[in-house]
Design an enzyme around this catalytic site. Structure first.
Site, PDB file in Angstrom:
ATOM      1  CG  ASP A  23      -2.091   0.936   1.076  1.00  0.00           C
ATOM      2  OD1 ASP A  23      -2.426   1.303  -0.066  1.00  0.00           O
ATOM      3  OD2 ASP A  23      -2.668   1.323   2.113  1.00  0.00           O
ATOM      4  CG  ASN A  71      -7.910  -2.114  -5.116  1.00  0.00           C
ATOM      5  OD1 ASN A  71      -7.006  -2.913  -4.900  1.00  0.00           O
ATOM      6  ND2 ASN A  71      -8.179  -1.128  -4.257  1.00  0.00           N
TER       7      ASN A  71
HETATM    8  C1  IPE Z   1      -5.330  -2.705  -0.120  1.00  0.00           C
HETATM    9  O1  IPE Z   1      -5.072  -1.386  -0.321  1.00  0.00           O
HETATM   10  C2  IPE Z   1      -5.345  -3.432  -1.434  1.00  0.00           C
HETATM   11  C3  IPE Z   1      -4.046  -3.583  -2.080  1.00  0.00           C
HETATM   12  C4  IPE Z   1      -2.899  -3.247  -1.574  1.00  0.00           C
HETATM   13  C5  IPE Z   1      -4.094  -4.184  -3.383  1.00  0.00           C
HETATM   14  P1  IPE Z   1      -6.229  -0.300  -0.482  1.00  0.00           P
HETATM   15  O2  IPE Z   1      -5.563   1.004  -0.635  1.00  0.00           O
HETATM   16  O3  IPE Z   1      -7.179  -0.710  -1.541  1.00  0.00           O
HETATM   17  O4  IPE Z   1      -6.985  -0.413   0.926  1.00  0.00           O
HETATM   18  P2  IPE Z   1      -7.861   0.628   1.733  1.00  0.00           P
HETATM   19  O5  IPE Z   1      -8.852   1.193   0.763  1.00  0.00           O
HETATM   20  O6  IPE Z   1      -6.938   1.671   2.260  1.00  0.00           O
HETATM   21  O7  IPE Z   1      -8.464  -0.170   2.840  1.00  0.00           O
HETATM   22  C1  IPE Z   2      -1.617   0.162  -3.304  1.00  0.00           C
HETATM   23  O1  IPE Z   2      -1.368   1.519  -3.373  1.00  0.00           O
HETATM   24  C2  IPE Z   2      -1.753  -0.468  -4.651  1.00  0.00           C
HETATM   25  C3  IPE Z   2      -3.113  -0.883  -4.981  1.00  0.00           C
HETATM   26  C4  IPE Z   2      -4.144  -0.871  -4.206  1.00  0.00           C
HETATM   27  C5  IPE Z   2      -3.334  -1.335  -6.343  1.00  0.00           C
HETATM   28  P1  IPE Z   2      -2.569   2.553  -3.379  1.00  0.00           P
HETATM   29  O2  IPE Z   2      -2.919   2.851  -4.789  1.00  0.00           O
HETATM   30  O3  IPE Z   2      -3.694   2.106  -2.537  1.00  0.00           O
HETATM   31  O4  IPE Z   2      -1.850   3.807  -2.735  1.00  0.00           O
HETATM   32  P2  IPE Z   2      -2.461   4.821  -1.691  1.00  0.00           P
HETATM   33  O5  IPE Z   2      -2.917   4.042  -0.508  1.00  0.00           O
HETATM   34  O6  IPE Z   2      -3.596   5.508  -2.376  1.00  0.00           O
HETATM   35  O7  IPE Z   2      -1.334   5.733  -1.368  1.00  0.00           O
HETATM   36 MG    MG Z   3      -4.146   2.371  -0.557  1.00  0.00          MG
END
Ligand code: IPE
Ligand code: IPE
Ligand code: MG
Length: 236
Positions: A23, A71
């Site tokens: 993340d 997502n």
């Molecule tokens: C969790 O991250 C999913 C992945 C790393 C693929 P998200 O960014 O989607 O999670 P939330 O929305 O902060 O819970």
């Molecule tokens: C995690 O990074 C990757 C995926 C969920 C695909 P994020 O895209 O959630 O990054 P933040 O949390 O918005 O910084």
């Molecule tokens: Mg995220």
């Protein structure tokens, strides 16, 4: 820790499986005034580096959360960019498969992905079959979706009663040991629907480091923290 020490620590602690919630890609890019997709691109490079490091230090199974069932709520352009990155990674994996000791497993509901992507998944999985370490990439993965899928598969078999073993055997992770350690980057303290069943006794480690900034030394810190935990599994 030196490489030798970390290998010994992994060996001694019984740490076989690390799962990463990768993340913070979006925040990493935004901090630099770049589009979020740039963070995902950088995130793939980090993933490759970290997965390789983990196999070097004797971790048998690495799982990464690449795309959740939630997502899809993101803007279409971001989702499309993420799927393109996965495709590109699978192509590269297939081309360099002989260099690595990992068997690839895509965990999640792949049935809704584009036919081209599904083909690339099948090819990469087939080419890497039989390698000693496992690399699991959670793609369109949701812990709840996985359980619903498993229960329905069991109902279809006509079962009127099911055991915990039945459930485990019908998850996307059948035959893969549960994660010993779940590392979440980006500072949040939640699972976000990741490995709900398998995480029953996993140790959880959260670091504020954003995924693209994650280095082998940060993995060492997580492993050091894991080594200090006392895993009781409900005993004394
Ligand atoms: C969790 O991250 C999913 C992945 C790393 C693929 P998200 O960014 O989607 O999670 P939330 O929305 O902060 O819970
Ligand atoms: C995690 O990074 C990757 C995926 C969920 C695909 P994020 O895209 O959630 O990054 P933040 O949390 O918005 O910084
Ligand atoms: Mg995220």
């Amino acid at each position: 820790m030196t490489d030798m020490n970390i290998k010994q620590a992994v060996d001694k602690s019984g740490l076989r499986h690390i799962a990463f919630i990768m993340d913070g890609n979006g925040r990493w890019a935004q901090k630099r005034g770049l589009p979020r997709t740039h963070g995902h691109k950088e995130g793939v490079k980090t993933f490759e580096r970290i997965a390789e490091y983990c196999s070097e230090i004797g971790i048998e199974v690495v799982t990464v959360y690449a795309f959740s069932t939630e997502n899809w709520k993101r803007p279409k352009a971001e989702v499309d960019a993420l799927m393109k990155l996965v495709e590109r990674y699978l192509d590269e994996f297939a081309q360099t498969v002989d260099k690595y000791q990992v068997e690839l497993h895509i965990i999640g509901d792949t049935s809704v992905l584009s036919p081209a992507l599904q083909q690339k998944i099948d090819r990469a999985e087939q080419l890497s079959k039989g390698k000693p370490c496992k690399l699991c990439v959670a793609l369109n993965y949701g812990g709840r979706d996985e359980l619903v899928h498993a229960y329905n598969a069991l109902l279809k078999q006509g079962k009127s009663q099911i055991t915990a073993q039945d459930i485990s055997a019908h998850l996307y992770t059948a035959n893969i040991p549960d994660p010993d350690l779940i590392v979440r980057t980006g500072g949040e303290m939640r699972l976000s629907n990741f490995l709900l069943w398998q995480a029953a006794y996993s140790e959880f480690y959260s670091t504020p480091t954003l995924w693209p900034d994650m280095k082998p030394a940060d993995v060492d810190l997580a492993i050091e923290a894991f080594c200090k935990r006392s895993r009781r599994f409900g005993g004394v």
